[in-house]
Design an enzyme around this catalytic site. Structure first.
Site, PDB file in Angstrom:
ATOM      1  CB  CYS A  73      37.189  40.614  51.955  1.00 49.11           C
ATOM      2  SG  CYS A  73      36.327  40.350  50.391  1.00 49.11           S
ATOM      3  CG  HIS A 166      47.354  42.515  48.392  1.00 46.58           C
ATOM      4  ND1 HIS A 166      46.339  41.880  47.729  1.00 46.58           N
ATOM      5  CD2 HIS A 166      46.811  43.032  49.528  1.00 46.58           C
ATOM      6  CE1 HIS A 166      45.218  42.007  48.421  1.00 46.58           C
ATOM      7  NE2 HIS A 166      45.478  42.706  49.517  1.00 46.58           N
ATOM      8  CD  GLU A 215      40.178  37.494  46.117  1.00 50.04           C
ATOM      9  OE1 GLU A 215      40.204  37.531  47.369  1.00 50.04           O
ATOM     10  OE2 GLU A 215      39.199  37.848  45.446  1.00 50.04           O
ATOM     11  CB  CYS A 224      40.861  41.116  44.812  1.00 52.28           C
ATOM     12  SG  CYS A 224      41.711  41.126  46.412  1.00 52.28           S
ATOM     13  N   GLY A 227      43.090  44.057  46.861  1.00 52.71           N
ATOM     14  CA  GLY A 227      44.098  43.898  45.817  1.00 52.71           C
ATOM     15  C   GLY A 227      44.151  45.091  44.890  1.00 52.71           C
TER      16      GLY A 227
END
Length: 286
Positions: A73, A166, A215, A224, A227
């Site tokens: 994260c 992703h 997410e 994110c 991301g």
């Protein structure tokens, strides 16, 4: 249980310092679901634990608000970095953090109050092989600008792993209704056996990307970090942007650089502490 609430561009988690709090024997997925509840709990996109590590200076565990555990994260890493420095767990401005997706290296920058204001993180090298995402198909092949169909709609998608999966969709226009409609369906698409984060991106110019995210395990969030890194990499691979880009997320901006000389991705952005408190709700044990 003492906790601290922090956010990175609105991507907010409940943080617990496990150097001081003993959560052994606790049902962590259920605890994450309870504390994340914005009506009956503290409220957040999930629960993040800050722990000792045998491989790095610190270890981070991330639980989404549905109880699932994430491998990485980016916004959480920046907030963990702010916490460990501001709360005196380290005096170093560069250190290492172990995640399920690998070990990363944050570098903290201080504001006038000597508190962490910005964090730059070496997020490592992106991976594109289907086995690394993971994604169905020939393990060593890459999913670059492939066509994925959902409910009769076709999208151009590139799959990238930044320690977690992703699926980046290139859109002519990013619309919130598309994120809500197609995000959950692509998260659970048969191509992704462990589900996936879904990024909807619109190329503004060679230095800027508009970005929205669904997410895995949390749904729509304001930001994110991994991301944003994956989106920048996908845009660079497509030849649509330069190797340093500003990613405009719903909660603010992240600055991403994919360095050609060493193939590593660097993310820079803010982290903010909101409040501390004591959770009095029942702690679920296994």
């Amino acid at each position: 249980m003492k906790f601290t609430k922090l956010h990175g561009l609105g991507n907010d988690y409940v943080y617990v310092n496990c150097f001081a709090e003993d959560l052994s024997g606790v049902d962590l997925p259920e605890l994450a679901r309870r504390v994340s509840d914005r009506h009956f709990g503290i409220g957040g996109d999930g629960l993040i634990l800050i722990l000792p590590s045998e491989r790095a200076d610190f270890r981070m565990r991330v639980f989404n608000n549905d109880g699932s555990e994430a491998k990485n994260c980016g916004n959480g890493l920046r907030c963990v970095s702010k916490y460990v420095y501001d709360h005196g767990l380290t005096k170093e401005r560069t250190f290492t953090v172990e995640t399920l997706g690998g070990i990363v290296t944050p570098i903290v920058s201080l504001g006038e109050d000597e508190k962490v204001e910005q964090v730059t993180i070496d997020m490592g090298e992106p991976r594109f092989e289907r086995a690394a995402i993971p994604m169905t198909g020939i393990p060593e092949e890459k999913a670059l600008e492939e066509t994925i169909e959902v409910d009769g709609e076709a999208f151009t998608m590139t799959a990238v792993s930044m320690g977690n999966p992703h699926a980046i969709l290139f859109m002519d226009e990013v619309r919130d209704e598309d994120v809500l409609k197609y995000g959950p369906k692509i998260e659970f698409h048969e191509w992704f056996p462990e589900r996936t984060n879904v990024e909807f991106i619109q190329i503004i110019d060679r230095q800027e990307i508009l970005f929205r995210v669904w997410e895995r395990g949390s749904g729509v969030t304001l930001a994110c970090g991994t991301g944003a890194c994956a989106a920048a990499v996908a845009a660079i691979l497509s030849g649509k942007t330069d190797r340093t880009v500003t990613v405009h997320l719903a909660g603010g901006d992240l600055f991403i650089e994919w360095r050609e000389e060493d193939n590593r991705v660097f993310m820079t952005g803010p982290a903010q502490e909101v409040f501390t408190g004591v959770y009095h709700g029942p702690i679920p044990y296994k």
